[in-house]
Structure formats: structure tokens, C-alpha cells
Design a protein around this motif. Structure first.
Motif, PDB file in Angstrom:
ATOM      1  N   SER A 267       0.913  -1.173  -0.130  1.00  0.00           N
ATOM      2  CA  SER A 267       0.001   0.235  -0.031  1.00  0.00           C
ATOM      3  C   SER A 267       0.700   1.244  -0.064  1.00  0.00           C
ATOM      4  O   SER A 267       1.890   1.499   0.730  1.00  0.00           O
ATOM      5  CB  SER A 267      -0.889   0.109   1.210  1.00  0.00           C
ATOM      6  N   GLN A 268       0.379   2.215  -0.634  1.00  0.00           N
ATOM      7  CA  GLN A 268       0.867   3.695  -0.810  1.00  0.00           C
ATOM      8  C   GLN A 268       0.613   4.371   0.650  1.00  0.00           C
ATOM      9  O   GLN A 268      -0.643   4.307   0.850  1.00  0.00           O
ATOM     10  CB  GLN A 268       0.737   4.511  -1.827  1.00  0.00           C
ATOM     11  N   VAL A 269       1.293   4.941   1.349  1.00  0.00           N
ATOM     12  CA  VAL A 269       0.851   5.804   2.449  1.00  0.00           C
ATOM     13  C   VAL A 269       1.642   6.960   2.436  1.00  0.00           C
ATOM     14  O   VAL A 269       2.397   7.492   1.867  1.00  0.00           O
ATOM     15  CB  VAL A 269       1.220   5.145   3.883  1.00  0.00           C
ATOM     16  N   VAL A 270       0.753   8.041   3.318  1.00  0.00           N
ATOM     17  CA  VAL A 270       1.391   9.459   3.315  1.00  0.00           C
ATOM     18  C   VAL A 270       1.517   9.449   4.761  1.00  0.00           C
ATOM     19  O   VAL A 270       0.939   8.888   5.741  1.00  0.00           O
ATOM     20  CB  VAL A 270       0.300  10.611   2.791  1.00  0.00           C
ATOM     21  N   ARG A 271       2.469  10.255   5.314  1.00  0.00           N
ATOM     22  CA  ARG A 271       2.890  10.648   6.770  1.00  0.00           C
ATOM     23  C   ARG A 271       1.656  11.547   7.273  1.00  0.00           C
ATOM     24  O   ARG A 271       1.479  12.654   6.652  1.00  0.00           O
ATOM     25  CB  ARG A 271       4.348  11.219   6.839  1.00  0.00           C
ATOM     26  N   LYS A 272       1.289  11.303   8.419  1.00  0.00           N
ATOM     27  CA  LYS A 272       0.072  11.838   8.910  1.00  0.00           C
ATOM     28  C   LYS A 272       0.578  13.416   9.348  1.00  0.00           C
ATOM     29  O   LYS A 272       1.786  13.429   9.948  1.00  0.00           O
ATOM     30  CB  LYS A 272      -0.521  11.193  10.125  1.00  0.00           C
ATOM     31  N   ARG A 273      -0.231  14.292   8.892  1.00  0.00           N
ATOM     32  CA  ARG A 273       0.386  15.530   9.391  1.00  0.00           C
ATOM     33  C   ARG A 273      -0.124  16.029  10.929  1.00  0.00           C
ATOM     34  O   ARG A 273       0.802  16.872  11.491  1.00  0.00           O
ATOM     35  CB  ARG A 273      -0.690  16.820   8.458  1.00  0.00           C
ATOM     36  N   TYR A 274      -1.225  15.267  11.401  1.00  0.00           N
ATOM     37  CA  TYR A 274      -1.314  15.601  12.820  1.00  0.00           C
ATOM     38  C   TYR A 274      -2.220  14.336  13.427  1.00  0.00           C
ATOM     39  O   TYR A 274      -2.341  13.341  12.501  1.00  0.00           O
ATOM     40  CB  TYR A 274      -2.342  16.566  13.083  1.00  0.00           C
ATOM     41  N   PRO A 275      -2.086  14.025  14.829  1.00  0.00           N
ATOM     42  CA  PRO A 275      -2.547  12.618  15.347  1.00  0.00           C
ATOM     43  C   PRO A 275      -3.981  12.052  14.894  1.00  0.00           C
ATOM     44  O   PRO A 275      -4.147  10.837  14.463  1.00  0.00           O
ATOM     45  CB  PRO A 275      -2.319  12.934  16.799  1.00  0.00           C
ATOM     46  N   THR A 276      -4.895  13.250  14.782  1.00  0.00           N
ATOM     47  CA  THR A 276      -6.336  12.645  14.500  1.00  0.00           C
ATOM     48  C   THR A 276      -6.734  12.812  12.990  1.00  0.00           C
ATOM     49  O   THR A 276      -7.912  12.979  12.848  1.00  0.00           O
ATOM     50  CB  THR A 276      -7.283  13.344  15.625  1.00  0.00           C
ATOM     51  N   GLU A 277      -5.785  13.065  12.186  1.00  0.00           N
ATOM     52  CA  GLU A 277      -6.215  13.261  10.768  1.00  0.00           C
ATOM     53  C   GLU A 277      -7.047  12.167  10.239  1.00  0.00           C
ATOM     54  O   GLU A 277      -6.985  10.846  10.665  1.00  0.00           O
ATOM     55  CB  GLU A 277      -4.776  13.127   9.961  1.00  0.00           C
ATOM     56  N   ARG A 278      -7.970  12.506   9.454  1.00  0.00           N
ATOM     57  CA  ARG A 278      -9.229  11.811   8.974  1.00  0.00           C
ATOM     58  C   ARG A 278      -8.662  10.737   7.790  1.00  0.00           C
ATOM     59  O   ARG A 278      -8.837  10.929   6.623  1.00  0.00           O
ATOM     60  CB  ARG A 278     -10.363  12.282   8.550  1.00  0.00           C
ATOM     61  N   VAL A 279      -7.634   9.750   8.238  1.00  0.00           N
ATOM     62  CA  VAL A 279      -7.152   8.796   7.368  1.00  0.00           C
ATOM     63  C   VAL A 279      -7.167   7.442   7.902  1.00  0.00           C
ATOM     64  O   VAL A 279      -7.335   7.488   9.280  1.00  0.00           O
ATOM     65  CB  VAL A 279      -5.795   9.193   6.786  1.00  0.00           C
ATOM     66  N   GLY A 280      -7.003   6.351   7.241  1.00  0.00           N
ATOM     67  CA  GLY A 280      -6.872   5.083   7.806  1.00  0.00           C
ATOM     68  C   GLY A 280      -5.487   4.961   8.127  1.00  0.00           C
ATOM     69  O   GLY A 280      -4.489   5.365   7.395  1.00  0.00           O
ATOM     70  N   ASN A 281      -5.183   4.486   9.363  1.00  0.00           N
ATOM     71  CA  ASN A 281      -4.100   4.195  10.115  1.00  0.00           C
ATOM     72  C   ASN A 281      -3.564   2.869   9.884  1.00  0.00           C
ATOM     73  O   ASN A 281      -4.123   1.898  10.136  1.00  0.00           O
ATOM     74  CB  ASN A 281      -4.025   4.582  11.547  1.00  0.00           C
ATOM     75  N   VAL A 282      -2.387   2.723   8.983  1.00  0.00           N
ATOM     76  CA  VAL A 282      -2.070   1.435   8.675  1.00  0.00           C
ATOM     77  C   VAL A 282      -0.807   1.207   9.934  1.00  0.00           C
ATOM     78  O   VAL A 282       0.039   1.762  10.269  1.00  0.00           O
ATOM     79  CB  VAL A 282      -1.115   1.316   7.352  1.00  0.00           C
TER      80      VAL A 282
END
Length: 466
Positions: A267-282
Motif C-alpha cells: 500500500s502507498q501511504v502518506v505521513r500523517k500531518r497530525y494525530p487525528t487526521e481523518r485517514v486510515g492508520n496502517v
């Protein structure tokens, strides 16, 4: 099944009310409703309604989670180099082992667009649609590696007819017609949130909705697409969703990382900008990867940091994957491969008097599957970090929203292409809008071959080849 048989099947689950208009229907209407009823696993639906299916304990999972095995954006984290990965990916593409699949069941409702989202014009200067942007890249990649790359397009009931007509009317966007395979995902019925009873959208139809991007697995098998891949010698499938025009589609380096890791799902992922960013956490749990949705991740786990202050659970999913085809085949043969998730939604329905009701607030439960739930079943999974400015600019919201708007996506495309030009030594005015067709270049490296001919770019320019 006739009415008597349907009634008996439905009465066992207290759902016989959906036949209340049966005697008023013509033969076609009866056939449609009967087919829809027979497609439902009423026993499974009953368990879902009763909330009896097994649910993960996300707090416990988060407590035992580690960051996933990852290739950093700079290529670190693995024993091979970025150059090694690129060469491996290029060889696999050249040998015809890759195909692409786009999940294109969404309509452009949130964009104020009354057609399938794939038909939304997103090119900053060309006004080319999302479908055209993807087709252009597949065509250019096919040409670069002297191979035909099959493209599988998964639609929904709502987008299928219009999508097929669009491809037909536009000569399959320049791709060989026999290399494009369009198929529909499945559906699930909506139920009343209070009673759990099935809802009718019309006298001859249940209120149905797509079964989620996790429905891809079953739809690939049901449509014969997995068999088609096998006949073509396709071993790996590049998966992406229709709303991201910045997708690094068929990127050989990403594919190569998948191959060199001997992964079944990468999977491609991005580095979260802040702890509760609305993305799935791998995350990694034991020897398997998993995604914890932002809404299920406890604050304590979300905010945990490393010694240097960086987020411990940092990897946010952008819904770009490479699958081994034999892994998808194995998953398609397991009824429990993907669980259903619930969502409270506003669903119009026919009331007992036959009047259409359009609710102002969520009144129903929809059930859908998510493709990322395959992660724990994959052997040797890995993630590859990408920089959002290079690979992620989804088109989700109408202009005026804070993020994911068409204008922001068009700006991201132009900004990326200007960076490519500058990396190749081309002078580009800061206020210029630039769009580069994949027929001209797939990346900055290809631009260098013709950089001397470009001189400087002082105004808006769409670079393409005939």
C-alpha cells in the motif's frame, strides 16, 4: 421463486412486508424484485441487523500496534535501493504481468456533478476528465514498455450505464477496446435503523446501495475478470480509486518494492500531518498489517510519539495498492474474507401507504465492505511512503470546501508538472499554469530528453504529443 416461495423465505426473517405491492406489479417488476430478494443472504443480513457479527477490539489492537514495515519516501527502510525497485517493476510491466483497476462506482454528487465521477473534467488546461487522465497514463506506460496493459473499470449500479456509454462514445479513450473490461460491483440492501426491516425504493425494487470498495474482490471473480487476468498472464494488479488525478499510476518503483518485498499486498501511504487526521492508520500487529480507521483509533494511541517527537503510528492510507492476483483469488473463495461495516445514512423509501419519503436525517443502515480489510490476510505486506504533493490530490468536495476541491487538485497537478520541468532545467514562470500529458512525459526524467527544446515557459502551457 413464486410469491408463495418468496413469502416463506421472507417470513422466516420477518421481512415479508416487501411483497406488499407484489400483486400490482407486471411480470418484469415481479422478476426484478424476486431476483433482488434471492440475491440477499437473509441469514447474514439478520446477523448484521442484530449486530451479532464479530467486531474487532480496536483499543486492544491499537495498544499492541507497531508502525508497519515501510519504504520511506527517500527509499530507506529496506535492503534494496530505489533503483533496484524501479528495474524490477519495469521488468514486470515489460513482461505483461501488470494490470490496473479503478474503483469507479461513485457519482459526482458532492461535486455538484450529475454524472459518474470519472467523467469529471480535472485537467488544469486540457479539461480532460479523470478517466482520460488515467487512460492517458496507461497508454503512455504501455508505449514506453511495448506492452498492452489491461484496465479493469469497476462501476456501480448508478454509474455503469453512463460509464459504458462514455467509453463507447470516446473510442475507449484511445486504448485498445479489448484491453478495457468494465464490470459492476455488487449491492447490499439498506434496512430501517430502528426496526431492521428492508426498505423499498419503489414497488418493484429494494433500496440497494453499492457494497463498498471491498466488493471489488467478489466482483472480480463474479465478472470473470480474475479468469481474464489469468488468461492474459497478469500476476499483479495495481488498484486505485477514481478521485485522485495525481495517482502515480503504474509507477514501476512502487511495483518493484512490492516484488522485492515478496509482498502479497503493498500500500502507498502518506505521513500523517497530525494525530487525528481523518485517514486510515496502517499499523503492524504481530506479523500482519491492519488498518484502524481514524474514528476507531483511541486518542492515546493516535498521539503517541517516538523519542524524536514524530508520530509513532504515522502511516495514513491513500487507497493505492498492488495485489498479487493469486491472493485476490484466494480471498474471493472465502466468504469471511471481508467483514461488513455499518453506516447510518439518509435513504429515501416507500412507506406503508406507497408514498415516497425523503428523510431529513439518517434513517437507515447501509452495509459495505472495505478493501483494506484484506491487509491482515496478506503475507509479507509492506507500505511505501509517498509525498502528498507528488501523489495525492483527491477530488471529493465542491468548490468552497476547505480541502479536496477541483481547484486544489488542478493546482496540485500544475505545481507537480512545474517541478518536473524545473528539475529538468526548464525555466517556468511562477504564475504559469502547466499541464503535461503523459504522452509527452510520465515523469521528470522523460522531460530531460526534450528540455533543451522547451526553452523557458512564461505562460500557461499544455505539453502534449500528437
Amino acid at each position: 421463486m413464486d410469491k408463495t416461495q418468496l413469502t416463506a423465505a421472507l417470513e422466516a426473517f420477518d421481512q415479508q412486508h416487501i411483497l406488499r405491492h407484489w400483486d400490482e406489479l407486471d411480470d418484469a417488476g415481479k422478476a426484478q424484485l424476486a431476483d433482488q430478494i434471492q440475491d440477499i443472504d437473509l441469514s447474514l443480513l439478520s446477523k448484521l441487523v442484530a449486530d451479532e457479527d464479530e467486531k474487532p477490539d480496536f483499543a486492544a489492537i491499537a495498544k499492541n500496534s507497531d508502525p508497519p514495515p515501510a519504504v520511506g519516501a527517500d527509499g530507506t527502510g529496506v535492503d534494496w535501493s530505489t533503483d533496484d525497485a524501479r528495474k524490477a517493476g519495469e521488468q514486470a510491466i515489460r513482461e505483461g504481468k501488470l494490470a490496473a483497476i479503478v474503483v469507479a462506482g461513485g457519482q459526482g454528487t458532492r461535486l455538484g456533478f450529475d454524472k459518474p465521477k470519472g467523467m469529471f473534467p480535472v485537467g488544469p488546461l486540457s479539461n480532460r476528465t479523470l478517466f482520460q487522465v488515467f487512460a492517458d497514463r496507461i497508454a503512455a506506460t504501455s508505449k514506453r514498455y511495448d506492452v498492452t496493459i489491461p484496465w479493469y473499470v469497476m462501476t456501480s449500479e448508478a454509474t455503469d450505464a453512463a460509464t459504458r456509454q462514455y467509453f463507447e462514445d470516446n473510442d475507449y479513450l484511445g486504448l485498445p477496446r479489448d484491453s478495457v473490461r468494465i464490470f459492476k460491483q455488487g449491492t447490499m440492501p439498506a434496512v430501517d435503523a430502528e426496526s431492521g426491516r428492508l426498505l423499498l425504493a419503489s414497488p418493484d425494487s429494494l433500496a440497494l446501495s453499492p457494497d463498498g470498495h471491498g466488493g471489488t474482490v467478489a466482483a472480480l471473480a463474479r465478472s470473470g475478470s480474475l479468469d481474464d487476468m489469468e488468461k492474459r498472464g497478469v500476476q499483479y494488479l495495481f488498484y486505485f480509486q477514481v478521485d485522485n488525478p495525481l495517482i502515480q499510476l503504474m509507477d514501476p518503483t512502487f511495483i518493484g518494492h512490492h516484488l522485492l518485498a515478496d509482498s502479497e499486498l503493498t500500500s502507498q501511504v502518506v505521513r500523517k500531518r497530525y494525530p487525528t487526521e481523518r485517514v486510515g492508520n496502517v499499523v503492524q500487529v504481530g506479523d500482519r498489517m491492519q488498518i484502524i480507521e481514524y474514528s476507531d483509533l483511541p486518542d492515546e494511541a493516535a498521539e503517541a510519539t517516538n523519542d524524536d517527537g514524530s508520530l509513532r503510528l504515522w502511516a495514513g492510507s491513500i487507497a493505492v495498492h498492488v495485489f498479487n492476483v493469486d491472493f485476490l483469488r484466494r480471498a474471493s473463495e472465502s466468504a469471511e474474507a471481508l467483514p461488513f461495516h455499518r453506516a447510518n445514512k439518509k435513504v429515501p423509501y416507500l412507506d406503508e401507504s406507497g408514498q415516497m419519503v425523503k428523510p431529513d436525517s439518517p434513517n437507515a443502515i447501509k452495509f459495505e465492505k472495505f478493501i483494506f480489510d484484506l491487509l491482515p490476510q496478506a503475507r509479507r505486506g509492506i507500505v511505501v511512503e509517498v509525498i502528498p504533493a507528488d501523489a495525492f490530490a483527491p477530488v471529493k468536495n465542491a468548490e468552497g470546501a476547505e480541502n479536496d476541491t477541483p481547484s486544489l487538485a488542478r493546482q496540485a497537478i500544475s505545481d507537480l508538472h512545474k517541478r518536473w520541468l524545473r528539475q529538468a532545467g526548464v525555466s517556468v514562470a511562477d504564475d504559469a499554469t502547466v499541464e503535461i500529458s503523459p504522452s509527452f512525459a510520465l515523469d521528470a526524467d522523460q522531460i530531460r530528453d526534450s528540455a533543451a527544446d522547451l526553452g523557458s515557459i512564461d505562460g500557461d502551457q499544455f505539453l502534449t504529443r500528437g
